[in-house]
Write an enzyme that holds these catalytic residues in place. Structure first.
Site, PDB file in Angstrom:
ATOM      1  N   GLU A 104      -0.264  -3.045  -1.054  1.00 10.93           N
ATOM      2  CA  GLU A 104      -0.034  -4.137  -0.099  1.00 10.93           C
ATOM      3  C   GLU A 104       1.187  -3.884   0.775  1.00 10.93           C
ATOM      4  O   GLU A 104       1.174  -4.148   1.974  1.00 10.93           O
ATOM      5  CB  GLU A 104       0.148  -5.456  -0.850  1.00 10.93           C
ATOM      6  CG  GLU A 104       0.417  -6.636   0.080  1.00 10.93           C
ATOM      7  CD  GLU A 104       0.742  -7.905  -0.679  1.00 10.93           C
ATOM      8  OE1 GLU A 104       1.098  -8.891  -0.024  1.00 10.93           O
ATOM      9  OE2 GLU A 104       0.657  -7.887  -1.918  1.00 10.93           O
ATOM     10  N   ASP A 105       2.256  -3.348   0.181  1.00 15.36           N
ATOM     11  CA  ASP A 105       3.542  -3.305   0.880  1.00 15.36           C
ATOM     12  C   ASP A 105       3.955  -1.924   1.357  1.00 15.36           C
ATOM     13  O   ASP A 105       5.011  -1.770   1.974  1.00 15.36           O
ATOM     14  CB  ASP A 105       4.646  -3.870  -0.028  1.00 15.36           C
ATOM     15  CG  ASP A 105       4.428  -5.344  -0.337  1.00 15.36           C
ATOM     16  OD1 ASP A 105       3.834  -6.038   0.501  1.00 15.36           O
ATOM     17  OD2 ASP A 105       4.844  -5.786  -1.422  1.00 15.36           O
TER      18      ASP A 105
END
Length: 712
Positions: free
Chosen positions: A76-77
């Site tokens: 996600e990051d």
């Protein structure tokens, strides 16, 4: 932060066969991937996955799960991808990481829809491997521990509310009570700080008043058990503020009325000793009636087992005593982590074997809207329970306030769909009857029965509500589709056009619709008109082309009696349904009014509401009653009565209606004075002749001065 070798040693302390290389690779990969990223607190971002891994090592989880904790945010990051995770760490870790990862790339309209869609994916992943849930709960726990660093209050409240409504109930469902309590406590601090402070102050005052009560009671219970030769461990605890607040709110009681602010646990070696301890405690301390629960003989659906009783202790304090085995205590504290082994790398822990997960999956199958799924899920998870039994003695756990329909759907969806009645403890009860602990419930079914939309007003379980909505939606789509097919076919006939499936499929293509069934449904629903379909089907068709000799749709309703749409007894939720204003009954002259998005309303031809549609002829549909000698349906005709105000008048009216073969389904008294009452009465009759016969009988009664039919 936990150093690399420290994390490996923490896992090796309970799993000597752990893949150290896997943990080392995951540690280094996550640290490099997150790089210079920081959290709201200013700490390096990598400290978060590291803390999550530390929480899971305390639960003694396997190497794959610890690796997943380290990697759960990299997709996600950072620029890392699931295929890259699979290549470096294997398919199992990749599958777990994918299950935990949020759907940040999905662009939905609102935050609630995004949350709901994420939760749908989460439930599916959790059902495949329950370790996804364990990582997600540890992730949420650390986020809640650092929530105070987020500057925006609205964001803090949103995260806290999500924790309270979704993650705390999930933790409870898998028996992780300590984790659940901490999540609730942390969320409560941000959602209602004033209540938190008030209850904390009361607890502090209680401790000041009896500073030695906890230790004295522990000592007294240990001595009592020692006198009878029972080896045990005794501990005490003060209930958390959120649990106290929730109980005060739910039961509408004051702090002083609570009976379990302080609880004591007696842990022994076996089940037989549990019941022996219970008898000894009750001999020593008076029991509070109605405050005894045996979760050993009837465990909670999350496998929680213990005996709970409330007694009057020293200084007349009400104290809760919990009796359980050491194994039960371990399961109560650690939940699934206490009795699931993750030693084998090839092993997958299937979440769908657990009843509550299966129920969530069933709700997911029957619900298309993400927010509706989230609503039903909250209903399924976040409610107190009642325990009922089938005629064969099988235990069924339901939320408090559940009806017999909820029970039927809990047994099986087919049983719920065909439920026509219920017996509770051998006595016939209404379907809306609320069940109580210990009830034995027998569901009566019929193949001809179908779920009623009215059931949704009293069911409380997400499974029941989802199934009812699904059936009603399918029924409405089917009816709208049939109505649309009929309307288009009649429009083609009126205008000398050939009606064929090929033509309709072409119209669906021109209008960018999925298929002909969707086109029919939209026409039946009133979203599309026949004119629009004919224009799409026949390029030369124009509504204003009559003068040019081209095909045209016309609305000469009186000249179209042969084209009237036949109807018979139907309900308010049908595609063609009765209007509320004029209460048509079989035999009345009727007309249909197309209401966009709601299908067709049936009105009497002289209904006053129709005046508003004089300039909208395209909305009118000619209707007629279907010839059916076997039609045994009843219709509600509405009468206005002027009744003399005297004793027994209402009984006289009821007797006349009953003698005439009718039934009063509703009665309202909008006006009254010393001499006369005005009553609006709905009478169920077979047809308009039946209604007129009852009206004549009412008119000749001495207590009734006037009878009129209400038509809008």
């Amino acid at each position: 932060m936990i150093r690399q070798f420290e994390l490996v040693e923490m896992v090796k302390a309970y799993d000597k066969n752990v893949d150290e290389a896997l943990l080392n690779r995951a540690y280094v990969f996550a640290m490099k991937a997150h790089g210079t990223q920081t959290r709201a607190s200013g700490d390096p971002y990598f400290s978060h996955p590291l803390e999550v891994a530390g929480i899971l090592t305390a639960l003694k989880l396997d190497g794959n799960t610890i690796a997943t904790a380290l990697l759960h945010d990299v997709v996600e990051d950072t620029v890392a991808t699931i295929p890259e995770i699979e290549e470096l760490f294997g398919p199992k870790v990749a599958e777990l990481v994918d299950g935990v990862t949020k759907l940040s790339k999905i662009e939905l309209q609102t935050e609630s829809e995004r949350q709901a869609e994420n939760f749908r994916k989460f439930v599916l992943a959790m059902s495949n491997d329950i370790r996804v849930l364990l990582v997600k709960l540890a992730d949420r726990l650390h986020n809640m521990r650092t929530l105070n660093y987020i500057q925006k209050e609205a964001k803090r409240r949103r995260i806290a509310l999500e924790t309270l409504e979704i993650y705390a109930p999930l933790a409870e469902r898998i028996g992780m009570h300590e984790l659940k309590d901490e999540l609730e406590h942390l969320a409560f601090q941000h959602l209602d700080p004033e209540a938190m402070e008030s209850i904390s102050a009361r607890l502090h005052y209680l401790i000041e008043q009896s500073p030695n009560l906890e230790q004295d009671m522990v000592t007294a219970l240990q001595a009592l058990m020692a006198e009878t030769g029972i080896t045990c461990k005794v501990s005490g605890r003060i209930k958390r503020p959120y649990s106290i607040w929730r109980k005060m709110e739910r039961q509408n009681i004051t702090f002083e009325q609570l009976s379990d602010v302080m609880a004591f646990r007696i842990m022994v070696d076996d089940v037989a000793t549990c019941y022996r301890v219970l008898g000894i405690v009750h001999q020593k301390y008076p029991m509070v009636p109605g405050r005894f629960k045996d979760y050993i003989s009837t465990p909670k659906r999350n496998f929680y087992r213990s005996i709970h009783t409330t007694v009057i202790g020293p200084l007349n304090h009400r104290l809760e005593i919990q009796v359980r085995t050491h194994r039960m205590h371990e399961e109560a504290e650690m939940g699934v982590a206490a009795h699931w082994q993750y030693k084998q790398a090839a092993e997958k822990v299937d979440g769908s074997q657990y009843l509550w997960v299966r129920e969530l999956l069933e709700i997911l199958d029957h619900t298309t809207d993400p927010e509706e799924f989230l609503e039903h899920t909250k209903l399924a998870m976040f409610q107190d329970k009642v325990f009922c039994f089938t005629p064969k003695g099988e235990l069924v756990s339901l939320p408090r306030g559940s009806s017999t329909v909820d029970f039927a759907y809990a047994v099986h969806t087919e049983v719920g769909d065909h439920c026509v009645g219920a017996k509770v403890n051998g006595r016939m009860v209404p379907l809306r009857h609320q069940l109580e602990n210990g009830d034995q419930v027998q569901i009566l079914t019929s193949k001809g029965q179908a779920p009623s939309p009215r059931w949704e007003s009293f069911v409380v379980t997400g499974k029941a509500r989802s199934a009812i909505r699904r059936h009603v939606r399918q029924q409405q789509i089917s009816e709208y589709s049939h109505l649309g097919h009929t309307l288009i076919e009649k429009a083609c006939r009126r205008n000398g056009l050939d009606f064929s499936p090929r033509v309709i499929e072409e119209a669906a293509r021109v209008l960018n619709l999925e298929d002909a069934d969707m086109l029919y449904a939209l026409v039946g629903q009133g979203t599309l008109t026949e004119d629009e379909i004919l224009r799409a089907s026949f390029p030369g068709f124009r509504e204003d082309a009559r003068a040019e000799g081209l095909p045209t749709v016309h609305h000469e309703w009186e000249a179209m009696k042969d084209a009237a749409l036949p109807i018979k007894g139907i309900n308010k939720e049908s595609a063609v349904h009765f209007a509320d204003c004029c209460h048509p009954v079989r035999g009345d002259r009727i007309v249909g009014m197309r209401i966009p998005g709601k299908g067709v309303e049936i009105h009497t031809i002289d209904c006053g509401k129709l005046d508003a549609f004089d300039d909208r002829p395209e909305l009118w549909i000619d209707l007629k009653w279907q010839d059916d000698e076997d039609d045994d349906a009843f219709y509600a005709g509405r009468l206005r009565l002027e009744v003399t105000n005297e004793r027994g008048a209402l009984a006289t009216i009821a007797a006349i209606v009953a003698k005439g073969g009718g039934n009063i389904s509703n009665l309202v008294i909008p006006e009254r004075d010393p001499e006369f009452y005005i009553m609006i009465v709905d009478v169920e009759v077979r047809d308009v002749k039946h209604l007129n016969d009852i009206s004549r009988s009412l008119r000749v009664s001495r207590v009734i001065s006037r009878v009129d039919r209400v038509l809008g």
